[in-house]
Scaffold this motif. Structure first.
Motif, PDB file in Angstrom:
ATOM      1  N   THR A  40     -13.965 -13.495  -7.862  1.00  0.00           N
ATOM      2  CA  THR A  40     -15.376 -14.105  -7.989  1.00  0.00           C
ATOM      3  C   THR A  40     -15.663 -14.827  -6.501  1.00  0.00           C
ATOM      4  N   PRO A  41     -16.873 -15.027  -6.065  1.00  0.00           N
ATOM      5  CA  PRO A  41     -17.002 -15.782  -4.893  1.00  0.00           C
ATOM      6  C   PRO A  41     -16.250 -16.883  -4.575  1.00  0.00           C
ATOM      7  N   ASP A  42     -15.786 -17.519  -5.574  1.00  0.00           N
ATOM      8  CA  ASP A  42     -14.917 -18.786  -5.260  1.00  0.00           C
ATOM      9  C   ASP A  42     -13.568 -18.538  -5.646  1.00  0.00           C
ATOM     10  N   GLY A  43     -13.056 -17.349  -6.003  1.00  0.00           N
ATOM     11  CA  GLY A  43     -11.789 -16.951  -6.047  1.00  0.00           C
ATOM     12  C   GLY A  43     -11.438 -16.229  -7.025  1.00  0.00           C
ATOM     13  N   GLU A  44     -10.113 -16.043  -7.463  1.00  0.00           N
ATOM     14  CA  GLU A  44      -9.833 -15.156  -8.541  1.00  0.00           C
ATOM     15  C   GLU A  44      -9.945 -15.927 -10.127  1.00  0.00           C
ATOM     16  N   LYS A  45     -10.538 -15.449 -10.994  1.00  0.00           N
ATOM     17  CA  LYS A  45     -10.783 -16.127 -12.461  1.00  0.00           C
ATOM     18  C   LYS A  45      -9.611 -15.402 -13.194  1.00  0.00           C
ATOM     19  N   GLN A  46      -8.805 -16.132 -13.888  1.00  0.00           N
ATOM     20  CA  GLN A  46      -7.696 -15.615 -14.737  1.00  0.00           C
ATOM     21  C   GLN A  46      -8.198 -15.263 -16.121  1.00  0.00           C
ATOM     22  N   LEU A  47      -7.835 -14.483 -16.830  1.00  0.00           N
ATOM     23  CA  LEU A  47      -8.470 -14.130 -18.066  1.00  0.00           C
ATOM     24  C   LEU A  47      -7.359 -13.564 -18.868  1.00  0.00           C
ATOM     25  N   ALA A  48      -7.211 -14.075 -20.138  1.00  0.00           N
ATOM     26  CA  ALA A  48      -6.398 -13.539 -21.026  1.00  0.00           C
ATOM     27  C   ALA A  48      -6.837 -13.182 -22.410  1.00  0.00           C
ATOM     28  N   LEU A  49      -6.628 -12.258 -23.245  1.00  0.00           N
ATOM     29  CA  LEU A  49      -7.137 -11.916 -24.701  1.00  0.00           C
ATOM     30  C   LEU A  49      -5.661 -12.437 -25.438  1.00  0.00           C
ATOM     31  N   VAL A  50      -6.081 -13.383 -26.357  1.00  0.00           N
ATOM     32  CA  VAL A  50      -4.797 -13.745 -27.333  1.00  0.00           C
ATOM     33  C   VAL A  50      -5.396 -13.421 -28.730  1.00  0.00           C
ATOM     34  N   SER A  51      -4.643 -12.694 -29.517  1.00  0.00           N
ATOM     35  CA  SER A  51      -4.975 -12.451 -30.740  1.00  0.00           C
ATOM     36  C   SER A  51      -4.348 -13.624 -31.649  1.00  0.00           C
ATOM     37  N   PHE A  52      -5.468 -14.291 -32.363  1.00  0.00           N
ATOM     38  CA  PHE A  52      -5.065 -15.319 -33.378  1.00  0.00           C
ATOM     39  C   PHE A  52      -5.942 -15.480 -34.487  1.00  0.00           C
ATOM     40  N   GLU A  58     -10.643 -15.267 -25.907  1.00  0.00           N
ATOM     41  CA  GLU A  58     -10.545 -15.027 -24.368  1.00  0.00           C
ATOM     42  C   GLU A  58     -10.283 -16.394 -23.634  1.00  0.00           C
ATOM     43  N   LEU A  59      -9.226 -16.670 -23.243  1.00  0.00           N
ATOM     44  CA  LEU A  59      -8.885 -17.794 -22.270  1.00  0.00           C
ATOM     45  C   LEU A  59      -9.325 -17.439 -20.914  1.00  0.00           C
ATOM     46  N   ILE A  60     -10.105 -18.441 -20.333  1.00  0.00           N
ATOM     47  CA  ILE A  60     -10.675 -18.343 -19.012  1.00  0.00           C
ATOM     48  C   ILE A  60     -10.229 -19.550 -18.000  1.00  0.00           C
ATOM     49  N   GLN A  61      -9.361 -19.301 -17.149  1.00  0.00           N
ATOM     50  CA  GLN A  61      -8.946 -20.387 -16.088  1.00  0.00           C
ATOM     51  C   GLN A  61      -9.943 -19.901 -14.841  1.00  0.00           C
ATOM     52  N   SER A  62     -10.849 -20.788 -14.481  1.00  0.00           N
ATOM     53  CA  SER A  62     -11.868 -20.803 -13.130  1.00  0.00           C
ATOM     54  C   SER A  62     -11.088 -20.952 -12.186  1.00  0.00           C
ATOM     55  N   PRO A  63     -11.164 -20.570 -11.037  1.00  0.00           N
ATOM     56  CA  PRO A  63     -10.595 -20.885  -9.641  1.00  0.00           C
ATOM     57  C   PRO A  63     -11.015 -22.182  -9.051  1.00  0.00           C
ATOM     58  N   VAL A  64     -12.266 -22.821  -9.570  1.00  0.00           N
ATOM     59  CA  VAL A  64     -12.833 -23.967  -9.358  1.00  0.00           C
ATOM     60  C   VAL A  64     -12.816 -24.825 -10.797  1.00  0.00           C
ATOM     61  N   PRO A  65     -12.664 -26.101 -10.641  1.00  0.00           N
ATOM     62  CA  PRO A  65     -12.650 -26.908 -11.785  1.00  0.00           C
ATOM     63  C   PRO A  65     -14.053 -26.751 -12.639  1.00  0.00           C
ATOM     64  N   VAL A  66     -14.071 -26.559 -13.918  1.00  0.00           N
ATOM     65  CA  VAL A  66     -14.907 -26.483 -14.899  1.00  0.00           C
ATOM     66  C   VAL A  66     -14.870 -27.935 -15.720  1.00  0.00           C
ATOM     67  N   PRO A  67     -16.124 -28.514 -16.045  1.00  0.00           N
ATOM     68  CA  PRO A  67     -16.131 -29.638 -16.774  1.00  0.00           C
ATOM     69  C   PRO A  67     -15.361 -29.374 -18.287  1.00  0.00           C
ATOM     70  N   MET A  68     -14.515 -30.019 -18.757  1.00  0.00           N
ATOM     71  CA  MET A  68     -13.837 -29.909 -19.994  1.00  0.00           C
ATOM     72  C   MET A  68     -14.389 -31.359 -20.891  1.00  0.00           C
ATOM     73  N   GLY A  69     -14.562 -31.051 -22.079  1.00  0.00           N
ATOM     74  CA  GLY A  69     -15.003 -32.071 -23.124  1.00  0.00           C
ATOM     75  C   GLY A  69     -14.762 -31.527 -24.261  1.00  0.00           C
ATOM     76  N   GLU A  70     -15.598 -32.241 -25.112  1.00  0.00           N
ATOM     77  CA  GLU A  70     -15.574 -31.586 -26.427  1.00  0.00           C
ATOM     78  C   GLU A  70     -16.315 -30.379 -26.480  1.00  0.00           C
ATOM     79  N   GLY A  71     -15.740 -29.438 -27.368  1.00  0.00           N
ATOM     80  CA  GLY A  71     -16.410 -27.943 -27.369  1.00  0.00           C
ATOM     81  C   GLY A  71     -16.562 -27.333 -25.973  1.00  0.00           C
TER      82      GLY A  71
END
Length: 132
Positions: A40-52, A58-71
């Motif tokens: 991405t323009p901000d860097g590499e976005k990490q992705l993983a698919l986990v069977s559950f 789909e787990l997503i780790q953004s290269p920049v902070p993403v607001p996290m809260g409920e939901g």
């Protein structure tokens, strides 16, 4: 339009720690299906698919902070047989909240996929997803 739907594709969840999240879901009975990254323009976005629990996260780790809260679920995906045809049917039904004018094709991500996002009435994002 229903004839294009093939089932739930995945539920996306933001994470601050990809390895920790994968370990958590494996600890409670999940298993890593695939892991990938997207530039991405901000860097590499990490992705993983986990069977559950009979579906994929789909787990997503953004290269920049993403607001996290409920939901912290940014979207859900529905498998479709044809992204363009499904989008056309949705537009014909009077929904025109697509985020981009055309589908995105990612030939290397998770073995290849194409998708298109639109929003629902409360701002939720819905992904039309076709795996290549």
């Amino acid at each position: 339009m229903q004839e294009h739907y093939q089932g739930l594709g995945h539920i996306a969840v933001h994470t601050r720690d990809m390895d920790g999240s994968i370990a958590f879901y494996e600890k409670i009975g999940g298993s890593l299906f695939r892991r990938d990254a997207v530039s991405t323009p901000d860097g590499e976005k990490q992705l993983a698919l986990v069977s559950f629990g009979g579906f994929l996260l789909e787990l997503i780790q953004s290269p920049v902070p993403v607001p996290m809260g409920e939901g912290n679920i940014p979207h859900f995906a529905v498998y479709v047989d044809d992204v363009d045809a499904a989008a056309a049917a949705i537009q014909a039904a009077g929904v025109d909240t697509f985020l981009k004018p055309e589908k995105t094709v990612l030939p290397k991500t998770f073995g290849g996929l194409e998708n298109r996002f639109f929003t629902g009435p409360s701002g939720e994002q819905i992904e039309l997803l076709h795996m290549l």
